[in-house]
Design an enzyme around this catalytic site. Structure first.
Site, PDB file in Angstrom:
ATOM      1  N   SER A 101       0.829  -1.196   0.000  1.00  0.00           N
ATOM      2  CA  SER A 101       0.000   0.000   0.000  1.00  0.00           C
ATOM      3  C   SER A 101       0.873   1.260   0.000  1.00  0.00           C
ATOM      4  CB  SER A 101      -0.959  -0.036   1.194  1.00  0.00           C
ATOM      5  OG  SER A 101      -1.993   0.908   1.037  1.00  0.00           O
TER       6      SER A 101
ATOM      7  N   ASP B 269      -9.558  -5.138  -4.981  1.00  0.00           N
ATOM      8  CA  ASP B 269      -9.007  -3.897  -4.437  1.00  0.00           C
ATOM      9  C   ASP B 269      -9.413  -2.722  -5.323  1.00  0.00           C
ATOM     10  OD1 ASP B 269      -7.463  -1.933  -3.254  1.00  0.00           O
ATOM     11  OD2 ASP B 269      -5.550  -2.947  -3.551  1.00  0.00           O
TER      12      ASP B 269
ATOM     13  N   HIS C 239      -7.809  -5.405  -0.483  1.00  0.00           N
ATOM     14  CA  HIS C 239      -6.633  -4.661  -0.059  1.00  0.00           C
ATOM     15  C   HIS C 239      -6.152  -5.137   1.313  1.00  0.00           C
ATOM     16  CE1 HIS C 239      -4.028  -1.174  -0.633  1.00  0.00           C
ATOM     17  NE2 HIS C 239      -4.133  -0.959   0.672  1.00  0.00           N
TER      18      HIS C 239
END
Length: 333
Positions: free
Chosen positions: A178, A278, A305
């Site tokens: 991320s 995601d 995610h």
């Protein structure tokens, strides 16, 4: 070099979200962070902090080391116990939208301890400064400082049996998930001509843009998704320099005005790990196209995610095993 024993209660300035009524909230991500007009920031304690000693159950030695006292940058080291050879070094940056998270969070501690053991690599998990108190490029600067510090340990011939004797400093990888993948990406651009980085491991890299992608607008996400579109927008408002929009190159490297970073990354192999459910899926795929033929992209089916640290379902754990295998093959290639 200074080794420290981290007190989890002091690793972040965390407080319960119980501000007085006379304070004006200017930004909030529910259950994670609240920012007030007077600059006060509150972060909810959503995750326990793991001590280094708990890593032994995963077959690795673990210690926390201070990199820079002035900015309080430190890193958690994971060294497989069973290795008798020099191992690849993976410098890892945790996620959290640049605004929350810690290298001592139990979810990252468990994931990286297992990864170090199963993939056969030394992992250095960098604890960088957080926004909004320290907006970008602070996290990038901390990443650069950590890499330079690690390199100096090798050049100065500093020996320490619990990590330098097991670490191949000519076989360095940068990685993260991320926002951490965004940091790894931008640090690699800054250091490509100074340090021989072998490759990038980008897990669900956090990028954005003013225009919405199809997955941002229409993706059906798993319950209790780790990243919503509203949260993504808030993270970028908090982390970008004041006045900057989401087409800033740090947020959107595909923007028309973004510099040509391909020249800096031409010698790097890149592994991009994408989650099928995601909201960042389309941006991750666009990045792969932009980077070209040296990119290996893998889409993990049925997960969202941050599945590798937050999802304990049977399906997610199967995907974590696949992810670990892919990273192992990438760094040992």
């Amino acid at each position: 070099m200074t080794t420290m024993t981290l007190d989890p209660s002091l690793s972040l300035q965390v407080s319960s979200i119980n501000a007085s009524k006379n304070r004006v909230i200017v930004e909030e991500i529910d259950g994670l962070i609240r920012v007030y007009k007077d600059g006060h920031v509150e972060r909810a304690q959503i995750m326990t902090h793991a001590m280094c000693s708990s890593a032994s159950e995963f077959g690795v030695s673990c210690r926390d080391v201070i990199i820079d006292n002035y900015t309080n940058i430190w890193a958690r080291f994971y060294v497989p116990n069973s290795s008798h050879t020099k191992l690849p070094l993976l410098v890892y940056f945790h996620g959290g939208g640049f605004c929350v998270g810690s290298a001592s969070w139990s979810c990252y501690h468990e994931f990286l301890a297992k990864l170090a053991s199963k993939a056969g690599c030394v992992i250095v998990s960098v604890n960088y400064r957080l926004a909004p108190e320290n907006p970008l490029p602070a996290a990038y600067e901390d990443g650069v400082k950590a890499l330079v510090w690690l390199r100096q340990q090798s050049l100065l011939g500093i020996k320490n049996e619990w990590w330098t004797d097991h670490c191949n400093m000519s076989n360095i990888f940068l990685g993260g998930d991320s926002a951490g993948a965004n940091i790894a990406f931008n640090v690699s651009i800054r250091l490509a001509r100074q340090i021989d980085i072998k490759g990038l491991i980008l897990i669900q890299p956090f990028f954005g843009g003013e225009s919405r992608t199809h997955s941002e607008k229409y993706m059906t996400q798993p319950p209790r998704s780790a990243l919503t579109l509203a949260a993504s927008d808030a993270y970028w408002r908090l982390s970008l320099p004041p006045g900057e929009k989401r087409d800033h190159p740090w947020c959107n490297p595909m923007a028309k005005m973004a510099p040509n970073y391909l020249e800096e990354l031409r010698d790097l192999s890149v592994l991009v790990c994408i989650s099928e459910m995601d909201i960042l899926k389309d941006r991750n795929l666009e990045l792969c196209v932009k980077l070209g033929h040296k990119v290996e992209q893998i889409v993990y089916k049925g997960v969202g995610h941050a599945f590798q640290i937050l999802n304990k379902s049977t399906l997610a754990q199967t995907r974590v095993h696949e992810l670990t295998t892919h990273i192992k093959n990438f760094v040992r290639r």
